[in-house]
Design a protein around this motif. Structure first.
Motif, short mmCIF file in Angstrom:
data_model
loop_
_atom_site.label_atom_id
_atom_site.label_comp_id
_atom_site.label_asym_id
_atom_site.label_seq_id
_atom_site.Cartn_x
_atom_site.Cartn_y
_atom_site.Cartn_z
N ARG A 255 0.88 -1.16 -0.17
CA ARG A 255 0.03 -0.09 -0.10
C ARG A 255 0.80 1.51 -0.02
N LEU A 256 0.38 2.34 -0.02
CA LEU A 256 0.82 3.64 0.29
C LEU A 256 0.39 4.20 1.33
N SER A 257 1.61 5.02 2.05
CA SER A 257 0.97 5.80 3.08
C SER A 257 0.27 6.78 3.13
N CYS A 258 -0.28 7.68 3.82
CA CYS A 258 -1.17 8.99 3.59
C CYS A 258 -0.30 9.82 3.02
N THR A 259 1.13 9.88 3.08
CA THR A 259 2.02 10.75 2.55
C THR A 259 2.44 10.30 0.98
N GLY A 260 1.85 9.08 0.83
CA GLY A 260 2.41 8.38 -0.67
C GLY A 260 3.75 7.64 -0.54
N GLN A 261 4.11 7.39 0.61
CA GLN A 261 5.49 6.44 0.67
C GLN A 261 4.86 4.91 0.51
N PRO A 262 5.79 4.42 -0.21
CA PRO A 262 5.37 2.82 -0.25
C PRO A 262 5.70 2.15 1.04
N ARG A 263 4.55 1.22 1.43
CA ARG A 263 4.88 0.37 2.47
C ARG A 263 4.54 -1.30 2.07
N ALA A 264 5.50 -1.92 3.03
CA ALA A 264 5.64 -3.58 2.71
C ALA A 264 5.47 -4.04 3.99
N SER A 265 5.17 -5.24 4.13
CA SER A 265 5.21 -6.11 5.63
C SER A 265 6.80 -5.72 5.99
N PHE A 266 6.67 -5.37 7.43
CA PHE A 266 7.75 -5.01 8.03
C PHE A 266 7.95 -5.98 9.07
N CYS A 267 6.89 -6.21 10.32
CA CYS A 267 7.33 -6.81 11.45
C CYS A 267 6.92 -8.63 11.24
#
Length: 77
Positions: free
Chosen positions: A31-43
């Motif tokens: 997904r993209l964060s509310c600021t447009g940054q790409p997000r992926a599985s982290f934990c």
């Protein structure tokens, strides 16, 4: 089994999580964060909730969901 990622069929083996499916795809972005940054599985255990995707029309965590036949996964980007 066949899983659909952004409407594209992908053949996967049983026991694979949707987060692993994303990691093995061309782009691990969920997904993209509310600021447009790409997000992926982290934990990888559902705490960070960075891996939220639409699965069969419902928002779910990719790291906590196993793939199953015919599953429709849509990145929320």
């Amino acid at each position: 089994m066949t899983v659909y990622l952004d409407r594209q069929p992908i053949v996967v083996t049983g026991g694979l999580t949707v987060a692993a499916l994303l990691a093995l795809s061309e782009s691990p972005v969920a997904r993209l964060s509310c600021t447009g940054q790409p997000r992926a599985s982290f934990c990888g255990m559902g705490i960070c909730q960075e891996c939220r995707v639409m699965i069969n029309g419902r928002r779910q965590l990719a790291c906590q969901t196993l793939c199953h036949e015919g599953m429709q996964v849509e990145r929320t980007v």
